[in-house]
Scaffold this active site. Structure first.
Site, PDB file in Angstrom:
ATOM      1  CE1 TYR A 144      41.601 -13.454 -15.485  1.00  0.00           C
ATOM      2  CE2 TYR A 144      41.033 -12.424 -17.577  1.00  0.00           C
ATOM      3  CZ  TYR A 144      41.950 -13.075 -16.774  1.00  0.00           C
ATOM      4  OH  TYR A 144      43.213 -13.345 -17.259  1.00  0.00           O
ATOM      5  CG  ASP A 241      37.617  -4.793 -17.217  1.00  0.00           C
ATOM      6  OD1 ASP A 241      37.633  -4.565 -18.434  1.00  0.00           O
ATOM      7  OD2 ASP A 241      38.218  -5.745 -16.684  1.00  0.00           O
ATOM      8  CE  LYS A 269      38.258 -10.419 -23.687  1.00  0.00           C
ATOM      9  NZ  LYS A 269      37.930 -11.696 -23.235  1.00  0.00           N
TER      10      LYS A 269
HETATM   11  N1  PMP Z   1      38.926  -7.540 -18.436  1.00  0.00           N
HETATM   12  C1  PMP Z   1      37.939  -8.354 -18.816  1.00  0.00           C
HETATM   13  C2  PMP Z   1      36.531  -8.017 -18.430  1.00  0.00           C
HETATM   14  C3  PMP Z   1      38.215  -9.497 -19.562  1.00  0.00           C
HETATM   15  O1  PMP Z   1      37.221 -10.325 -19.916  1.00  0.00           O
HETATM   16  C4  PMP Z   1      39.554  -9.751 -19.941  1.00  0.00           C
HETATM   17  C5  PMP Z   1      39.925 -10.950 -20.790  1.00  0.00           C
HETATM   18  N2  PMP Z   1      39.097 -12.010 -20.749  1.00  0.00           N
HETATM   19  C6  PMP Z   1      40.544  -8.874 -19.515  1.00  0.00           C
HETATM   20  C7  PMP Z   1      40.205  -7.770 -18.779  1.00  0.00           C
HETATM   21  C8  PMP Z   1      41.987  -9.109 -19.852  1.00  0.00           C
HETATM   22  O2  PMP Z   1      42.208  -8.864 -21.208  1.00  0.00           O
HETATM   23  P1  PMP Z   1      43.421  -9.582 -21.957  1.00  0.00           P
HETATM   24  O3  PMP Z   1      43.152 -11.045 -21.960  1.00  0.00           O
HETATM   25  O4  PMP Z   1      43.383  -8.954 -23.343  1.00  0.00           O
HETATM   26  O5  PMP Z   1      44.672  -9.231 -21.228  1.00  0.00           O
END
Ligand code: PMP
Length: 457
Positions: A144, A241, A269
């Site tokens: 994701y 990511d 995060k």
């Molecule tokens: N990349 C990863 C690997 C994630 O787990 C998430 C959020 N769960 C995101 C991007 C998106 O981040 P945000 O919810 O802060 O927009």
């Protein structure tokens, strides 16, 4: 004194004015729709009805130091005595944070701040297309990357949709998803074939180096290396990511652990223990395409980018991660949790794979070996996975009762918390088995292994 409103009353009010009653997908949980959060501290949170939970959900991962860390909060309060958002030029804190990220994360020469992880991955793909003049983006099943259109494909697809683009939402132009290729994680042959067929048109490969959005798939070293080699050969941009893996597993991210250096890295995060900040960093020649000079090819902006309070939170979080044995503590507790849970489930005779890395742990209800790609997870018994988690609150513990979600340990968790976790898991799994948990829950439409969605839903 007047008593505080109950969760039922508040949740009812929420549903009247907030679609679905919550502000992000996957916060409204079947069976928990009357839960309203009231307070959080350290390893625990409390709901509006006064129930206490030891928290292993951890808001999908940010509070690595624990909720409401006093040092981070003090830094935020102190920043507020000096400055707030001015929206012109740069602040000292932003410079210090960029220098810190460039020092810590191997791929980062230059870095830009966002407010969320989704913005960081959006801009990573935009600049990759700007740099290469190419169209296609490669992503992997189980990963994701946020809510924006290029990556808005379900991380958890129905068995008959594996390998087929499966939009997370309506309202997305098909042309956008047509430009996204979805491959199997850890599948080197699929990567080589995609590059052989489309290499000249691949702008970027984006990957969670550890796909934590389906729990935990550990990457083969040769897979990450193949991504690096193919991108280098084809002139495509490799994006790690590290929104989850960054800082939680290592101050230098998974790239430091694996020794494979991407061209761009996205962060979020755990960077600020829960305050809203993300980052995109990497090779200077790519990042400089965002230069705000007239004629710069890529556009980047955000009213709240680099807000002094959240920058202070990030600096305080990274400072504490460097100064204190945070990783040593959470890695040790993570090992204890995995070993203890594996032993408890073996005692019960339940086929299970207890996996994870460092502070992240997850139990799949399936025979071993550990899963290597998303399709392996179709063998996980969703009824057991969700069923025992629904019973954990009886023991004062919260693990998100949704299929394939991981758990997180923080610096605020103790050995006693882990002992309690193991015994509660044993009891909750035993009770789920005794109630025929698999059939009871797996039959429900919203509970099956084929439920759609990433964390943005
Ligand atoms: N990349 C990863 C690997 C994630 O787990 C998430 C959020 N769960 C995101 C991007 C998106 O981040 P945000 O919810 O802060 O927009």
């Amino acid at each position: 004194s007047r008593s505080a409103p109950s969760g039922v009353t508040l949740a009812e009010r929420a549903r009247r004015v907030i679609p679905g009653g919550v502000n992000s997908g996957q916060r409204s949980i079947p069976g928990l729709t009357e839960m309203v959060i009231a307070r959080a501290s350290g390893a625990r949170f409390w709901d509006a009805d006064g129930r206490q939970y030891t928290d292993y959900h951890a808001a999908f991962g940010p509070p690595l130091l624990g909720h409401n860390d006093p040092d981070v909060n003090a830094a935020v309060a102190e920043a507020g005595t000096r400055v707030d958002l001015c929206g012109v030029a740069v602040t000292h804190g932003e410079i210090q944070l960029a220098e810190t990220l460039a020092e810590l994360v191997p791929s980062i020469e230059k870095v830009l701040l966002t407010s969320t992880g989704s913005e960081a991955t959006f801009h990573a793909l935009r600049v990759a297309r700007a740099a290469t003049g190419r169209r296609l983006v490669v992503k992997f099943q189980g990963c994701y990357h946020g809510w924006h259109d290029s990556v808005s494909l379900n991380v958890i697809s129905a068995p008959d949709r594996v390998g087929v683009p499966d939009p997370i939402s309506t309202g997305i132009l098909p042309e956008v998803l047509d430009a996204t290729l979805v491959l199997r994680f850890n599948d080197v042959a699929a990567v080589r074939a995609a590059f052989a067929a489309h290499g000249d048109d691949i702008a970027a490969v984006i990957v969670e180096p550890v796909p934590h959005n389906v729990g935990c798939l550990l990457p083969d070293q040769e897979f990450l290396q193949a991504l690096r080699d193919e991108c280098t050969r084809a002139g495509s941009v490799l994006v790690f990511d590290e929104v989850i893996t960054g800082f939680r597993h290592d101050l230098g991210g998974w790239q430091r652990i694996s020794g494979v250096t991407p061209d761009l890295t996205t962060l979020g995060k755990a960077i600020a223990n829960g305050y809203p900040i993300g980052a995109l960093g990497g090779r200077a020649d790519l990042m400089d395409l965002f230069s705000t000079r007239p004629g710069a090819p890529a556009f980047f902006a955000g009213t709240y980018n680099g807000h002094p309070a959240v920058v202070a939170a990030a600096l305080a979080t990274l400072g504490k991660l460097r100064a204190e044995p945070v990783h040593e503590h959470v890695y040790r507790l993570g090992e204890r949790a995995r070993a203890g849970i594996a032993e408890a489930l073996a005692d019960l005779g339940v086929p299970a794979v207890v996996t994870g890395h460092g502070s992240v742990f997850v139990t799949y209800f399936m025979p071993g070996p550990a899963p290597r790609s998303y399709d392996d997870l179709l063998r996980n018994d969703a009824g057991m996975f969700i069923g025992y988690r629904r019973r954990m609150p009886e023991h004062g513990i919260f693990e998100l009762p949704l299929n394939l979600k991981r758990n997180h340990i923080s610096y605020a968790h103790t050995d006693a918390d882990i002992d309690h976790l193991v015994e509660a898991t044993r009891a909750a799994v035993r009770d789920t088995l005794a109630s025929g948990g698999t059939t009871e829950l797996a039959g429900t439409a919203t509970m099956g292994g084929a439920v759609a969605g990433g964390e943005g839903r």
